[in-house]
Structures are given as structure tokens and as C-alpha cells.
Design a protein around this motif. Sequence first.
Motif, PDB file in Angstrom:
ATOM      1  N   ARG A  84       0.996  -1.142   0.247  1.00 41.76           N
ATOM      2  CA  ARG A  84      -0.427  -0.365  -0.154  1.00 41.76           C
ATOM      3  C   ARG A  84       1.121   1.304  -0.102  1.00 41.76           C
ATOM      4  O   ARG A  84       0.199   2.191  -1.018  1.00 41.76           O
ATOM      5  CB  ARG A  84      -0.805   0.111   0.910  1.00 41.76           C
ATOM      6  CG  ARG A  84      -2.191  -0.692   1.318  1.00 41.76           C
ATOM      7  CD  ARG A  84      -3.673  -0.979   1.811  1.00 41.76           C
ATOM      8  NE  ARG A  84      -3.974  -2.405   2.075  1.00 41.76           N
ATOM      9  CZ  ARG A  84      -4.543  -2.596   3.026  1.00 41.76           C
ATOM     10  NH1 ARG A  84      -4.369  -1.582   3.883  1.00 41.76           N
ATOM     11  NH2 ARG A  84      -6.089  -3.282   2.850  1.00 41.76           N
ATOM     12  N   ARG A  85       2.104   1.204   0.600  1.00 42.42           N
ATOM     13  CA  ARG A  85       3.052   2.428   0.443  1.00 42.42           C
ATOM     14  C   ARG A  85       3.564   2.898  -0.575  1.00 42.42           C
ATOM     15  O   ARG A  85       2.977   3.275  -1.059  1.00 42.42           O
ATOM     16  CB  ARG A  85       3.731   2.478   2.219  1.00 42.42           C
ATOM     17  CG  ARG A  85       3.686   2.348   3.035  1.00 42.42           C
ATOM     18  CD  ARG A  85       4.600   2.777   4.710  1.00 42.42           C
ATOM     19  NE  ARG A  85       4.202   1.600   5.125  1.00 42.42           N
ATOM     20  CZ  ARG A  85       4.927   0.855   5.488  1.00 42.42           C
ATOM     21  NH1 ARG A  85       5.958   0.514   4.781  1.00 42.42           N
ATOM     22  NH2 ARG A  85       4.733  -0.246   6.333  1.00 42.42           N
ATOM     23  N   ARG A  86       4.230   1.254  -1.162  1.00 43.26           N
ATOM     24  CA  ARG A  86       4.559   2.160  -2.747  1.00 43.26           C
ATOM     25  C   ARG A  86       3.495   1.794  -3.347  1.00 43.26           C
ATOM     26  O   ARG A  86       3.745   2.691  -4.590  1.00 43.26           O
ATOM     27  CB  ARG A  86       4.747   0.516  -3.331  1.00 43.26           C
ATOM     28  CG  ARG A  86       6.272   0.158  -2.742  1.00 43.26           C
ATOM     29  CD  ARG A  86       7.242  -1.328  -3.287  1.00 43.26           C
ATOM     30  NE  ARG A  86       6.422  -1.810  -1.959  1.00 43.26           N
ATOM     31  CZ  ARG A  86       6.230  -2.974  -2.170  1.00 43.26           C
ATOM     32  NH1 ARG A  86       5.705  -3.510  -3.187  1.00 43.26           N
ATOM     33  NH2 ARG A  86       6.332  -3.886  -1.434  1.00 43.26           N
ATOM     34  N   GLN A  87       2.259   1.856  -3.140  1.00 44.78           N
ATOM     35  CA  GLN A  87       1.360   1.657  -4.364  1.00 44.78           C
ATOM     36  C   GLN A  87       1.124   4.392  -4.132  1.00 44.78           C
ATOM     37  O   GLN A  87       0.251   4.387  -5.434  1.00 44.78           O
ATOM     38  CB  GLN A  87       0.019   1.406  -3.815  1.00 44.78           C
ATOM     39  CG  GLN A  87      -1.190   1.149  -5.259  1.00 44.78           C
ATOM     40  CD  GLN A  87      -1.877   0.178  -4.993  1.00 44.78           C
ATOM     41  OE1 GLN A  87      -2.944   0.119  -3.706  1.00 44.78           O
ATOM     42  NE2 GLN A  87      -2.625  -0.822  -5.451  1.00 44.78           N
ATOM     43  N   ARG A  88       1.335   4.491  -2.672  1.00 40.54           N
ATOM     44  CA  ARG A  88       0.460   5.458  -2.459  1.00 40.54           C
ATOM     45  C   ARG A  88       1.998   6.717  -3.123  1.00 40.54           C
ATOM     46  O   ARG A  88       1.524   7.511  -4.246  1.00 40.54           O
ATOM     47  CB  ARG A  88       0.582   5.876  -1.108  1.00 40.54           C
ATOM     48  CG  ARG A  88      -0.496   5.747  -0.130  1.00 40.54           C
ATOM     49  CD  ARG A  88      -0.830   5.914   0.736  1.00 40.54           C
ATOM     50  NE  ARG A  88      -1.468   4.629   1.726  1.00 40.54           N
ATOM     51  CZ  ARG A  88      -1.826   4.482   2.700  1.00 40.54           C
ATOM     52  NH1 ARG A  88      -0.277   5.023   3.919  1.00 40.54           N
ATOM     53  NH2 ARG A  88      -2.755   3.516   3.376  1.00 40.54           N
TER      54      ARG A  88
END
Length: 165
Positions: free
Chosen positions: A160-164
Motif C-alpha cells: 500500500r505504501r509503494r502504491q501511494r
Amino acid sequence: MAKAKDKDKGSGRKLVAQNKKARHDYTIIDTYECGLVLTGTEVKSLRQGRASLVDGFVQIDGGEAWLHNVHVPEYAQGTWTNHSARRKRKLLMHRAEIDKLESKSQESGHTIVPLVLYFKEGRAKIEIALAKGKKEYDKRQTLREKQDTRETNRAISAARRRQRA
């Protein structure tokens, strides 16, 4: 007027002691909240946050529930009226609950262990559990499951952090 008194006592739950080892060593079947019969110095010692539930167990004797081996250290400012640290203490429960616990605890492999000791609305309470002992492989399996869920949660949050970004 009554509401003001409740606020003074503190309507929250103030944790005194926890038995984390019990959740590791036993499969918890059912939990109960009980009151405790304590002396004055025991209450003062508990209010200081001093107690240990590690070796504790509950035994039903003569239709009454008794808490054994729970260590409540002596009160530092106590005099000759001080209590003994590991005395047995009576639990306050409804008759139906005691009868139910007594019949279930007599089954093979079942025991009654204390989980949490706390103050609720100014009164000392203890949460006890009807439990069944785990085998060594059950303990390892539980640890493995916890570790797997922790790793999946970390992977999901990292994705999720990489997606943001």
C-alpha cells in the motif's frame, strides 16, 4: 449527585496484572468476570499495580470458588495487619456460574486459570477462564499462525505504501 461520585471512582478499567502465559499454554473455552474478597492491605498493594497471576489457578471447594497461588506482595506501609502474599482468596460469583464451572472443570484436561486482574469502577475484579491445556505442537502451530498473519499484514501495508508513492 450520583454521577459525580462515579466520575471520582473512575468508571474505566485500570489494569493491575495480566497472565499472558495462560493464553499461550491453554486454549481458552469460556471466560468469567468475578469479584474478589480482599483485605485492606491487599487492595492498597493492588492499587500500586503490584501482583502476579503466573502460577494462579481456581479451585471449587464446597460450592465456593477459591483463587490459589496469586502473588499480591505485602503492602510496604502495612503493620502487623499485613496479609500473606500467596493466601487463597474467595471469588464472588453467581451460584449457577460456579456449578457450571465445577462440572466442566472436572472433565479431563480442563482447568480454571486467571487471565486479568483489574479495577472496574473502584472494585477489584478478576477475569478467569475455563481452559484446556495445549500440547507442545499446538503451541508451535499457534506461534506459526501468529507469525504468518504478522508477515502478511506487513507485506500488505508495504504494498500500500509503494502504491501511494
